[in-house]
Design an enzyme around this catalytic site. Structure first.
Site, short mmCIF file in Angstrom:
data_model
loop_
_atom_site.label_atom_id
_atom_site.label_comp_id
_atom_site.label_asym_id
_atom_site.label_seq_id
_atom_site.Cartn_x
_atom_site.Cartn_y
_atom_site.Cartn_z
N LYS A 1 -25.37 16.00 -7.49
CA LYS A 1 -25.48 15.00 -6.41
C LYS A 1 -25.54 13.59 -6.97
CE LYS A 1 -29.69 14.11 -4.58
NZ LYS A 1 -30.14 12.72 -4.56
N ASN A 2 -26.41 13.39 -7.97
CA ASN A 2 -26.65 12.04 -8.45
C ASN A 2 -25.52 11.49 -9.32
OD1 ASN A 2 -28.95 12.02 -7.00
ND2 ASN A 2 -30.35 12.22 -8.74
N ARG B 1 -30.40 17.95 1.47
CA ARG B 1 -29.87 16.72 0.88
C ARG B 1 -29.40 16.97 -0.55
NH1 ARG B 1 -33.66 11.83 0.99
NH2 ARG B 1 -31.77 11.09 0.03
N CYS C 1 -39.73 4.52 0.53
CA CYS C 1 -39.39 5.93 0.58
C CYS C 1 -40.60 6.73 0.12
CB CYS C 1 -38.15 6.25 -0.22
SG CYS C 1 -38.43 6.65 -1.90
N ASP D 1 -37.16 14.17 -11.78
CA ASP D 1 -36.64 15.01 -10.70
C ASP D 1 -36.94 16.50 -10.90
OD1 ASP D 1 -35.70 12.77 -9.47
OD2 ASP D 1 -33.60 13.06 -9.99
N ARG E 1 -39.93 1.61 -4.87
CA ARG E 1 -38.54 1.59 -5.33
C ARG E 1 -37.81 0.27 -5.02
NH1 ARG E 1 -35.76 7.24 -4.17
NH2 ARG E 1 -34.54 6.67 -5.96
C1 EPZ Z 1 -32.13 7.68 -9.58
O1 EPZ Z 1 -32.83 6.82 -8.70
C2 EPZ Z 1 -32.00 9.02 -8.91
N1 EPZ Z 1 -31.27 8.86 -7.66
C3 EPZ Z 1 -33.39 9.59 -8.65
O2 EPZ Z 1 -33.24 10.89 -8.09
C4 EPZ Z 1 -34.11 9.72 -9.99
O3 EPZ Z 1 -35.41 10.19 -9.77
C5 EPZ Z 1 -34.16 8.36 -10.69
O4 EPZ Z 1 -32.82 7.82 -10.83
C6 EPZ Z 1 -34.77 8.42 -12.08
O5 EPZ Z 1 -34.06 9.32 -12.88
C7 EPZ Z 1 -29.94 8.92 -7.67
O6 EPZ Z 1 -29.28 9.00 -8.69
C8 EPZ Z 1 -29.26 8.88 -6.35
P1 EPZ Z 1 -34.29 4.12 -11.18
P2 EPZ Z 1 -32.89 5.25 -8.96
O7 EPZ Z 1 -33.67 2.83 -10.81
O8 EPZ Z 1 -31.64 4.82 -9.58
C9 EPZ Z 1 -37.98 1.05 -10.96
C10 EPZ Z 1 -33.49 12.55 -6.43
O9 EPZ Z 1 -34.46 13.27 -6.07
N2 EPZ Z 1 -37.04 0.01 -10.51
O10 EPZ Z 1 -33.90 4.73 -12.49
O11 EPZ Z 1 -33.31 4.63 -7.69
C11 EPZ Z 1 -38.16 2.17 -9.94
O12 EPZ Z 1 -39.06 1.80 -8.92
C12 EPZ Z 1 -33.69 11.08 -6.73
O13 EPZ Z 1 -32.34 12.99 -6.57
C13 EPZ Z 1 -37.49 -1.29 -10.37
O14 EPZ Z 1 -38.66 -1.60 -10.62
O15 EPZ Z 1 -34.10 5.18 -10.01
C14 EPZ Z 1 -38.64 3.29 -10.81
O16 EPZ Z 1 -40.01 3.15 -11.04
C15 EPZ Z 1 -35.08 10.64 -6.43
N3 EPZ Z 1 -36.61 -2.25 -9.94
C16 EPZ Z 1 -37.88 3.07 -12.13
O17 EPZ Z 1 -37.46 1.70 -12.10
C17 EPZ Z 1 -35.31 -1.94 -9.65
O18 EPZ Z 1 -34.56 -2.86 -9.26
C18 EPZ Z 1 -36.65 3.95 -12.33
O19 EPZ Z 1 -35.86 3.94 -11.16
C19 EPZ Z 1 -34.86 -0.62 -9.81
C20 EPZ Z 1 -35.74 0.36 -10.25
#
Ligand code: EPZ
Length: 429
Positions: free
Chosen positions: A22-23, A408, A126, A316, A131
């Site tokens: 999915k991701n 999902r 969420c 995840d 996030r």
């Molecule tokens: C991706 O989310 C995945 N989603 C998530 O999977 C996964 O848990 C996550 O990466 C971490 O591996 C998809 O690929 C669709 P991040 P993403 O940006 O990209 C912080 C699932 O269940 N951050 O790597 O949104 C954030 O809050 C989902 O399939 C900021 O602070 O995650 C987090 O603490 C859930 N500012 C950390 O970075 C930003 O602008 C990592 O988030 C962006 C992120």
């Protein structure tokens, strides 16, 4: 609303085909906005998030076609989806759509890079934490975009095009790296993305962009160098296997006991999780076409984990590992470092008899509990599948409601588990 009924106690024996990730599928579909030609994606999982993104892309003018099923097609192996953004008719992504799926915020990068403008709703909160998108916007600003935020919308403008730049992420972000890549490929000049996420899904996107004509060096590493090109073309790309789905079924097999082969996935995609599973007492081996998980008679041992960016233990899979640890012979410590509020499953696991204490970013799981079936509620995608894993080993019947969360991200979950002997059924309505 559908529910899933599980009667615990059955061992799992057989094989489970692993779907496309999915991701990976989501950012790959979004990348279709970068070219007027057709991007053909194979092995796209049949998931509600994918269906939602098809709608969102359709709103921007992307023509989405799913190749017809052939006679004898079992429905496994994913869809072939052709996406053609010959003409982008709308550069706005409205709140009603973006609020339903965070990843759709990423359309901001290709729309801005190709059209010089994008207006995208902020995704909102969420279940697993706040996030924010500050790092995604920082990346776009570094590439020369003017960003304003008004009435819940991010308006990004680059009337004269984006310009290559250095983007150094202060923390690893998957979405930030996807955004930076999709913007930098069409910027003028060279960009360097430092502290880039190395998740396999980022690598999959980068490999697809290269097929589309992008120039990217350092793929798979934490420094990506992108030399912008004037335009990208169509390509054919196969979505990589879903490491989170594979890890989930690996933990399920260890929980229920038995012998299960996960077809079509390679251990390197989830080595950290498999190492922990071996330490917990399961036998893990690579086969010609997948990964074999066995646990015959031996108990589960308590193992500590800390979630980290790839190649560390994935956030995840944290909820699913916690479910497994409720049956371990001892106490385990589970530390969540990626999201601040990803312990929603703790309360629901407790309803099944699990003993888990929270201490800041750590969950302390007292294992060796006899789980007993109960009505429980899915709260987010990975949390809900942790309840499935727990239910497989619980005495009696567990009824899981709000299973739209599961739909999902897990294609054919009940069919895949049932064919290995699990007593699981979906109750519609
Ligand atoms: C991706 O989310 C995945 N989603 C998530 O999977 C996964 O848990 C996550 O990466 C971490 O591996 C998809 O690929 C669709 P991040 P993403 O940006 O990209 C912080 C699932 O269940 N951050 O790597 O949104 C954030 O809050 C989902 O399939 C900021 O602070 O995650 C987090 O603490 C859930 N500012 C950390 O970075 C930003 O602008 C990592 O988030 C962006 C992120």
């Amino acid at each position: 609303m559908d529910r899933i009924k599980i009667v615990g106690g059955a061992e799992l024996k057989g094989s489970i085909p692993i779907a496309g990730a999915k991701n990976a599928a989501l950012p790959l579909m979004i990348a279709s906005l970068l070219t007027p030609d057709t991007l053909e994606l194979e092995n796209v999982p049949r998931l509600s998030d994918v269906r939602m993104l098809k709608r969102i892309l359709g709103n921007h003018g992307v023509d989405v076609m799913v190749a017809g099923k052939r006679a004898g097609d079992s429905g496994e192996g994913g869809e072939v989806v052709r996406l053609c953004a010959a003409k982008i008719v709308d550069t706005t992504a409205p709140y009603e759509l973006v609020s339903q799926m965070r990843a759709s915020f990423w359309v901001i990068a290709p729309l801005l890079a190709r059209m010089g403008e994008a207006k995208v709703s902020l995704p909102g909160g969420c279940a697993i934490g706040t996030r924010p998108v500050d790092l995604l916007l920082m990346a776009l600003e570094r590439l020369g975009a003017e960003i304003t935020i008004e009435a819940g919308y991010v308006h990004a403008r680059a009337p004269n095009g984006l310009k290559g730049a250095e983007i150094a992420f202060p923390k690893v972000t998957v979405g930030g790296t996807h955004t930076a890549l999709m913007a930098a490929v069409l910027a003028q000049g060279t960009s360097v993305i430092r502290n880039a996420a190395r998740e396999p899904e980022v690598t999959d996107l980068a490999n697809c962009l290269v097929k589309m004509g992008a120039r990217i060096k350092g793929i798979g590493s934490s420094t990506l160098e992108v030399e912008g090109v004037a335009a990208l073309r169509g390509a054919v790309h196969r979505v990589l296997p879903d490491r989170i789905e594979a890890g989930t079924y690996a933990f399920a097999a260890a929980m229920a006991g038995g012998d299960v082969t996960l077809e079509g996935v390679t251990p390197d995609l989830l080595q950290a999780a498999l190492d922990k599973l071996s330490q917990a007492g399961a036998e893990v081996s690579a086969t010609n076409n997948g990964i074999r998980i066995r646990r015959n008679g031996r108990g589960i041992m308590a193992v500590d984990i800390t979630t980290e960016a790839f190649p560390g233990f994935p956030t995840d899979l944290q909820a699913q590992f916690m479910a497994l640890m409720t049956r371990a012979g001892g106490t385990s410590h589970i530390t969540e470092t990626i999201f601040e509020n990803r312990f929603m499953h703790v309360q629901e696991l407790a309803r099944l008899g699990a003993k888990i204490r929270l201490d800041g970013d750590m969950a302390i799981v007292e294992g060796a509990q006899t789980l007993k079936g109960a009505p429980v509620m899915a709260t987010d995608l990975r949390a809900s599948v942790s309840l499935v894993i727990a239910a497989l080993a619980a005495e009696g019947e567990t009824m899981i409601s709000r299973v739209y969360h599961l739909d999902r991200g897990f294609e054919g979950l009940e069919a895949k588990l049932a064919r290995c002997g699990a007593q699981i059924e979906r109750i519609r309505g």
